[in-house]
Design an enzyme around this catalytic site. Structure first.
Site, PDB file in Angstrom:
ATOM      1  N   ARG A  18       0.462  -1.429   0.354  1.00 27.07           N
ATOM      2  CA  ARG A  18      -0.085   0.217   0.277  1.00 27.07           C
ATOM      3  C   ARG A  18       0.493   1.426  -0.033  1.00 27.07           C
ATOM      4  NH1 ARG A  18      -4.471   0.045   3.835  1.00 27.07           N
ATOM      5  NH2 ARG A  18      -5.662  -1.318   2.434  1.00 27.07           N
ATOM      6  N   GLY A  19       0.772   2.319  -0.802  1.00 27.91           N
ATOM      7  CA  GLY A  19       0.956   3.510  -0.903  1.00 27.91           C
ATOM      8  C   GLY A  19       0.364   5.022  -0.853  1.00 27.91           C
ATOM      9  N   LYS A  39      -2.738  -3.439  -8.748  1.00 30.10           N
ATOM     10  CA  LYS A  39      -2.853  -2.518  -8.496  1.00 30.10           C
ATOM     11  C   LYS A  39      -3.885  -1.131  -8.954  1.00 30.10           C
ATOM     12  CE  LYS A  39       1.598   0.160  -9.300  1.00 30.10           C
ATOM     13  NZ  LYS A  39       2.253   1.042  -9.916  1.00 30.10           N
ATOM     14  N   ASP A 133      11.581   7.954  -9.595  1.00 31.44           N
ATOM     15  CA  ASP A 133      11.328   7.328  -8.825  1.00 31.44           C
ATOM     16  C   ASP A 133      12.538   5.150  -8.567  1.00 31.44           C
ATOM     17  OD1 ASP A 133      11.010   7.021  -5.970  1.00 31.44           O
ATOM     18  OD2 ASP A 133       8.526   6.042  -6.420  1.00 31.44           O
TER      19      ASP A 133
END
Length: 652
Positions: A18-19, A39, A133
């Site tokens: 989880r983000g 996702k 990222d």
């Protein structure tokens, strides 16, 4: 397991990560029974944010067509109400950050991970994509040891305006200095810096400045010397990290050059199957009672700070799918278990069963009212979306209607074109009217509108292969369209642009403006009348001894003079031959027709009748012809010199 209807192509299982912007679930394809990762992103947001999501999913679609081994495979996207389901490959080993919890990773395995990651970066950089990222949490390892690069900026594209600043503050530890510095643009070399920080992170367990406050880390990265790896590590690993962590972007090695570095080539013969031992070690560690930080903390602290000082109530699993990029993002992004219209929240309790987290219960919220003017539906109105799409809860769970069914709509996105980014281009061009930003290559987002900042440094000239890519610059500089270079034409077609050395073989009585193929006065071949066994005179007149010229040689043709004397043609072959020794009193006997000479053919002037557009071919053929003629002339002169020496010896 979620009770999905038969119409759903995938079944969503337990939460695996989880983000701050969404969650990742393990799922099963109902048709092939293949395990996948799902996702889920909440799209109940503004139109410009949805447009960014569409652009990113289009990039994933392009990567899907390429089928690169080291990039997480993208299976498709589905709209479930106001949620976007992105279907990807499932990696049982989890992320490299999770595998590090079982113990340090050896340098040979670090080399394997970096090698496979560089292969992925090499492809996406040549395709015009900046990942932005790169970190250990975004590098996944499968059970067979395959390394997959994931998370291609979907979260970054979701974060605009206010959220963009939060992302910048929350994750500075892997950012390059040019990304942090105000008003400075960046390119693919920002990913190379992040890769060096990732190598540092895998070797030491945390990125540089991990114990510093994020604001302090931002200052240190932008105003201090690049970090260096110290400690009991090999010199090759230290050299690799130092080549990535250069403050000036143009001093960094690109992905192709890093693949040839000594640290990568030292373990080039190792198979990726060696990474299976790292995955098995993690499974053994967990079976022995090891508890991953993702279970203790929920969302892993990607900023590298001390986990004992962090608190979180977000549940995650041990599979290591950490996609969070914002430390305090829960207050800014809608919860994955509720929608923007929900007023009730429910805590999700979980229990650990054989290393997985299975939600016990969840509160089902009332779905938002149907609205055909929703920006999501307006944006994808040209896509093949069924008309019976109905919103569901933000978590993607099946909110059953009166018939107990939920609709799934597969998204078939159009390719990226200028129409998708027209509104963004107009905004950018109004701010930067003096720069042709549509043709800047791989330029990242600008942190400020100021272009006169004193902190700007020299931009790195992009590699030659990258310069062939055309960037259609949006908000954050992502492009997938290669540029077709125009036809290369000669600078001019007149005779002035040709080499003046041609004048050594042409009659220059004709004006220079005349076409080249009309030059008819050419240096004729040296014609020699040969006779047999005519003895030379035994005595030489004194008057002849003092006249070494060849004016009396009737066999030598005269060349018509011109107002301007052409420059001599310096042959490369002539430069390697010894100088001639003709200027002696014995030259006059050689002026007659009594010596054997080699023939010299004239230059073929028909070469100039070709179309001027083939100037490159004419130049190559003409160069070859001139070398042949010069070779024959040199041979003729050498023969003349030999006859001279023989005649001199005969007279003596």
């Amino acid at each position: 397991m979620e009770n999905n209807t038969a119409s759903s192509p995938y079944t969503k299982l337990e939460l695996v990560g989880r983000g701050s912007y969404g969650a990742v679930y393990r799922g099963i394809c109902n048709l092939t029974k293949e395990t996948v990762a799902i996702k889920i992103l909440n799209l109940d947001t503004d139109e410009d944010e949805v447009s960014d999501i569409q652009k990113e999913v289009a990039v994933l679609s392009e990567l899907k067509q390429s089928d690169v081994e080291n990039i997480i495979k993208y299976h498709g996207s589905y709209l479930v109400g106001t949620n976007l389901w992105i279907i990807m490959d499932y990696c049982h080993g989890g992320s490299v950050r999770t595998l590090m919890e079982a113990g340090p990773i050896s340098e040979p395995c670090i080399s394997l991970i970096l090698r496979e990651t560089l292969q992925a970066l090499k492809f996406i950089h040549h395709a015009g994509i900046i990942h932005r990222d790169i970190k250990a949490a975004n590098i996944l390892v499968s059970m067979s040891g395959n390394v997959k690069l994931c998370d291609f900026g979907v979260a970054a594209e979701l974060n605009i305006n206010r959220r963009k600043r939060i992302t910048f503050i929350g994750t500075p530890y892997w950012m390059a200095p040019e990304v942090i510095r105000d008003g400075q643009e960046y390119n693919v070399m920002a990913d190379i810096w992040s890769l060096g920080i990732t190598a540092y992170e895998i070797a030491t367990g945390s990125p540089p400045h991990a114990k510093e406050d994020p604001f302090r880390a931002v200052y240190l990265i932008a105003h201090t010397a690049p970090p260096r790896l110290n400690g009991n590590f090999s010199a090759l690993l230290k050299e690799f990290i130092a080549s990535c962590l250069q403050d000036v972007p143009q001093r960094r090695l690109d992905s192709s050059e890093l693949l040839k570095s000594k640290f990568i080539k030292q373990y080039s013969r190792m198979s990726i199957s060696e990474l299976t031992n790292v995955v098995k070690r993690y499974d053994t560690w967990q079976a022995a009672g090891g508890i991953p930080q993702t279970l203790l903390l929920g969302e892993e602290a990607d900023d590298g700070s001390d986990p004992d000082q962090e608190t979180s109530d977000t549940a995650a699993s041990d599979d290591g799918w950490e996609f969070g990029t914002i430390k305090q993002g829960q207050s800014n992004v809608s919860s994955i278990t509720g929608t923007s219209t929900s007023t009730t929240t429910a805590a999700t309790s979980s229990t650990t069963v054989t290393g997985t987290v299975i939600p016990k219960s969840s509160t089902v919220h009332e779905p938002p009212s149907s609205n055909d003017s929703h920006p999501l539906l307006q944006l994808f109105k040209d896509s093949k979306i069924s008309d019976d799409d109905s919103p569901s809860n933000a978590e993607g769970a099946s909110t059953e209607d009166s018939k107990g069914e939920v609709s799934y709509s597969q998204i078939e996105l159009p390719s990226l074109d200028s129409s998708n980014l027209s509104s963004k281009k107009s905004t950018i061009q109004s701010k930067h009217t003096k720069q042709a930003e549509d043709y800047d290559l791989f330029v990242g987002r600008t942190r400020s509108n100021s272009k006169t900042s004193s902190d700007q440094s020299i931009k790195r000239p992009l590699p030659r292969v990258v310069q062939r890519q055309k960037t259609s610059l949006g908000k954050r500089g992502i492009s997938m369209s290669p540029m077709k270079p125009g036809l290369r034409m000669p600078s001019s077609f007149d005779l002035q642009s040709r080499s003046i050395s041609m004048g050594a073989f042409e009659q220059l009585s004709t004006p220079l403006e005349a076409p080249a193929h009309k030059h008819s006065a050419v240096l004729q071949p040296l014609e020699v009348n040969r006779s047999i066994s005519i003895p030379p005179p035994k005595s030489i007149s004194p008057s002849i001894l003092h006249k070494p010229s060849l004016e009396s040689a009737s066999s030598t043709p005269k060349i018509s003079s011109c107002s301007s004397t052409p420059k001599p043609f310096n042959s490369k072959l002539r430069a390697h031959l010894p100088p001639l020794s003709i200027g002696s009193p014995a030259v006059q006997p050689l002026a007659n027709d009594n010596y054997d000479s080699l023939g010299v053919r004239g230059l073929n002037m028909e070469l100039f009748n070709d179309y001027p557009g083939n100037m490159h071919n004419i130049k190559s053929v003409l160069s070859l012809e001139i070398d042949i003629v010069l070779g024959e002339m040199d041979a003729c002169l050498k023969s003349l010199e030999c006859n001279l020496l023989n005649r001199k010896a005969y007279n003596e």
